[in-house]
Design a protein around this motif. Structure first.
Motif, PDB file in Angstrom:
ATOM      1  N   SER A 269     -55.028  96.278 -23.307  1.00 35.67           N
ATOM      2  CA  SER A 269     -55.632  95.871 -22.087  1.00 35.67           C
ATOM      3  C   SER A 269     -54.783  96.183 -20.879  1.00 35.67           C
ATOM      4  O   SER A 269     -54.964  96.440 -19.775  1.00 35.67           O
ATOM      5  CB  SER A 269     -55.942  94.608 -21.938  1.00 35.67           C
TER       6      SER A 269
ATOM      7  N   CYS B 120     -56.303  97.028 -17.524  1.00 34.10           N
ATOM      8  CA  CYS B 120     -57.739  95.929 -17.441  1.00 34.10           C
ATOM      9  C   CYS B 120     -57.046  94.695 -17.121  1.00 34.10           C
ATOM     10  O   CYS B 120     -57.570  94.020 -16.017  1.00 34.10           O
ATOM     11  CB  CYS B 120     -58.067  95.888 -18.921  1.00 34.10           C
TER      12      CYS B 120
ATOM     13  N   LEU C  35     -60.619  93.641 -21.472  1.00 32.56           N
ATOM     14  CA  LEU C  35     -60.788  95.000 -22.401  1.00 32.56           C
ATOM     15  C   LEU C  35     -62.166  95.236 -22.982  1.00 32.56           C
ATOM     16  O   LEU C  35     -62.831  96.133 -22.791  1.00 32.56           O
ATOM     17  CB  LEU C  35     -59.843  95.216 -23.523  1.00 32.56           C
ATOM     18  N   GLU C  36     -62.946  94.068 -23.246  1.00 41.06           N
ATOM     19  CA  GLU C  36     -64.131  94.073 -23.887  1.00 41.06           C
ATOM     20  C   GLU C  36     -64.823  94.290 -22.546  1.00 41.06           C
ATOM     21  O   GLU C  36     -65.965  95.026 -22.555  1.00 41.06           O
ATOM     22  CB  GLU C  36     -64.580  92.891 -24.379  1.00 41.06           C
TER      23      GLU C  36
ATOM     24  N   ALA D 228     -64.424  95.897 -19.797  1.00 43.53           N
ATOM     25  CA  ALA D 228     -64.156  97.215 -19.368  1.00 43.53           C
ATOM     26  C   ALA D 228     -65.368  98.209 -20.127  1.00 43.53           C
ATOM     27  O   ALA D 228     -65.567  99.137 -19.411  1.00 43.53           O
ATOM     28  CB  ALA D 228     -62.628  97.668 -19.383  1.00 43.53           C
ATOM     29  N   MET D 229     -65.379  98.030 -21.185  1.00 48.58           N
ATOM     30  CA  MET D 229     -66.152  98.833 -22.115  1.00 48.58           C
ATOM     31  C   MET D 229     -67.720  98.688 -21.745  1.00 48.58           C
ATOM     32  O   MET D 229     -68.318  99.810 -21.732  1.00 48.58           O
ATOM     33  CB  MET D 229     -65.962  98.456 -23.873  1.00 48.58           C
TER      34      MET D 229
ATOM     35  N   ILE E 129     -61.829 104.402 -17.569  1.00 48.05           N
ATOM     36  CA  ILE E 129     -61.495 103.347 -18.455  1.00 48.05           C
ATOM     37  C   ILE E 129     -62.401 102.688 -19.630  1.00 48.05           C
ATOM     38  O   ILE E 129     -62.101 102.410 -20.506  1.00 48.05           O
ATOM     39  CB  ILE E 129     -60.833 102.136 -17.417  1.00 48.05           C
TER      40      ILE E 129
ATOM     41  N   SER F 121     -61.763 102.287 -23.593  1.00 52.06           N
ATOM     42  CA  SER F 121     -62.000 100.891 -24.235  1.00 52.06           C
ATOM     43  C   SER F 121     -62.952 101.167 -25.352  1.00 52.06           C
ATOM     44  O   SER F 121     -62.622 100.572 -26.341  1.00 52.06           O
ATOM     45  CB  SER F 121     -62.423  99.780 -23.080  1.00 52.06           C
TER      46      SER F 121
ATOM     47  N   HIS G 115     -61.994 100.219 -29.412  1.00 53.19           N
ATOM     48  CA  HIS G 115     -62.975  99.230 -30.142  1.00 53.19           C
ATOM     49  C   HIS G 115     -63.476  99.865 -31.407  1.00 53.19           C
ATOM     50  O   HIS G 115     -63.455  99.603 -32.403  1.00 53.19           O
ATOM     51  CB  HIS G 115     -64.341  98.566 -29.284  1.00 53.19           C
TER      52      HIS G 115
ATOM     53  N   ASN H 200     -65.163  88.535 -29.542  1.00 50.55           N
ATOM     54  CA  ASN H 200     -65.435  89.726 -28.741  1.00 50.55           C
ATOM     55  C   ASN H 200     -66.913  89.984 -29.403  1.00 50.55           C
ATOM     56  O   ASN H 200     -67.026  90.484 -30.688  1.00 50.55           O
ATOM     57  CB  ASN H 200     -64.320  90.767 -29.218  1.00 50.55           C
TER      58      ASN H 200
END
Length: 277
Positions: free
Chosen positions: A94, A99, A113-114, A116-117, A178, A182, A186, A219
């Motif tokens: 992250s 992020c 980070l989650e 951002a995805m 980004i 991400s 994942h 998450n």
């Protein structure tokens, strides 16, 4: 990853797989400053070149003055405990992709980070979930530690994130968006851990049940996609519903561990008494 005593045929658990460890410069300070996690990851993979890479990112991790303090810490191993924590891996990535580089509460960097995805059209849809797309090659390797000659069991498998980290750095330098980076992160975790479970099923053929636990399974995408991937491999998958999956569930786990030990001791004592008769 741990296998329970119903498989190992003895009281307790066996650690069968883990992340490749990496140093945390500053120890607990790294939990408050995810940039330190990122630098520890880079140093684990790249050695001294990590300091150059940290400065050459589109948005550098540290100022030159900050690196003057952190460089000797890592080079000498001073106050740099090693960790295989999934949470610290999330924190490091992250921070690496900018992020979240400063946190005010636990899990903030991983949440960023989650998020951002999920934002933008190049998010989750940019790279299909491993369970739904088999033609994508994900950047990771699975390695085995040097076997311990004193035990009959092989050492734990390791998820090696080096190819993933190298890919992330290259993507940053090449201007990849980004959300896509991400998503790559994942889905690489999901693909790698699915492969680990396939490998372990050969050594533990009676293991069909998998429980997804730990703070990272807050998450939603990681939880649902991991469960889907494991179910496609014919595993029975469980996860938390009433007890928190993060540290909030530790106390309950401790109680259960004591109860299991108490029951095991009682059963063993009864068996020994019968054998003496």
């Amino acid at each position: 990853l741990w296998v329970g005593d119903h498989v190992t045929h003895e009281q307790g658990f066996e650690r069968v797989a883990h992340l490749r460890p990496f140093p945390l410069p500053g120890g607990e300070q790294a939990m408050k400053d995810p940039r330190r996690c990122a630098l520890g990851l880079l140093y684990e993979v790249m050695g001294d070149r990590a300091f150059e890479v940290a400065q050459s990112l589109p948005q550098p991790l540290f100022s030159p003055l900050e690196l003057q303090v952190l460089r000797p810490m890592l080079q000498r191993g001073l106050n740099c405990p090693r960790t295989s924590s999934m949470g610290r891996l999330f924190d490091g990535v992250s921070a690496l992709i900018n992020c979240c580089r400063q946190v005010t509460f636990e899990g903030q960097a991983a949440m960023a980070l989650e998020y951002a995805m999920e934002r933008g059209s190049a998010g989750v849809g940019a790279i299909a979930s491993p369970s739904s797309e088999e033609n994508i090659t994900y950047p990771y390797t699975i390695i085995t530690d040097t076997p311990n000659p004193l035990t009959v069991m092989a050492s734990p498998l390791q998820f090696d994130y080096e190819p993933l980290l190298t890919t992330i750095v290259e993507d940053l330098q090449n201007g990849v968006v980004i959300p896509r980076i991400s998503a790559t992160f994942h889905n690489t975790l999901i693909a790698g851990f699915s492969q680990i479970m396939q490998t372990l099923s050969q050594s533990y053929p009676s293991t069909q049940q998998v429980v997804l636990t730990g703070g990272c399974f807050q998450n939603h995408y990681l939880l649902t996609s991991m469960a889907e991937a494991l179910k496609s491999l014919s595993f029975s998958v469980g996860w938390h519903h009433q007890i928190p999956t993060n540290d909030g569930g530790i106390a309950v786990g401790q109680v259960m561990a004591v109860l299991r030990q108490h029951c095991w001791l009682n059963t063993t004592a009864k068996t020994l008494n019968k054998s003496k008769r």
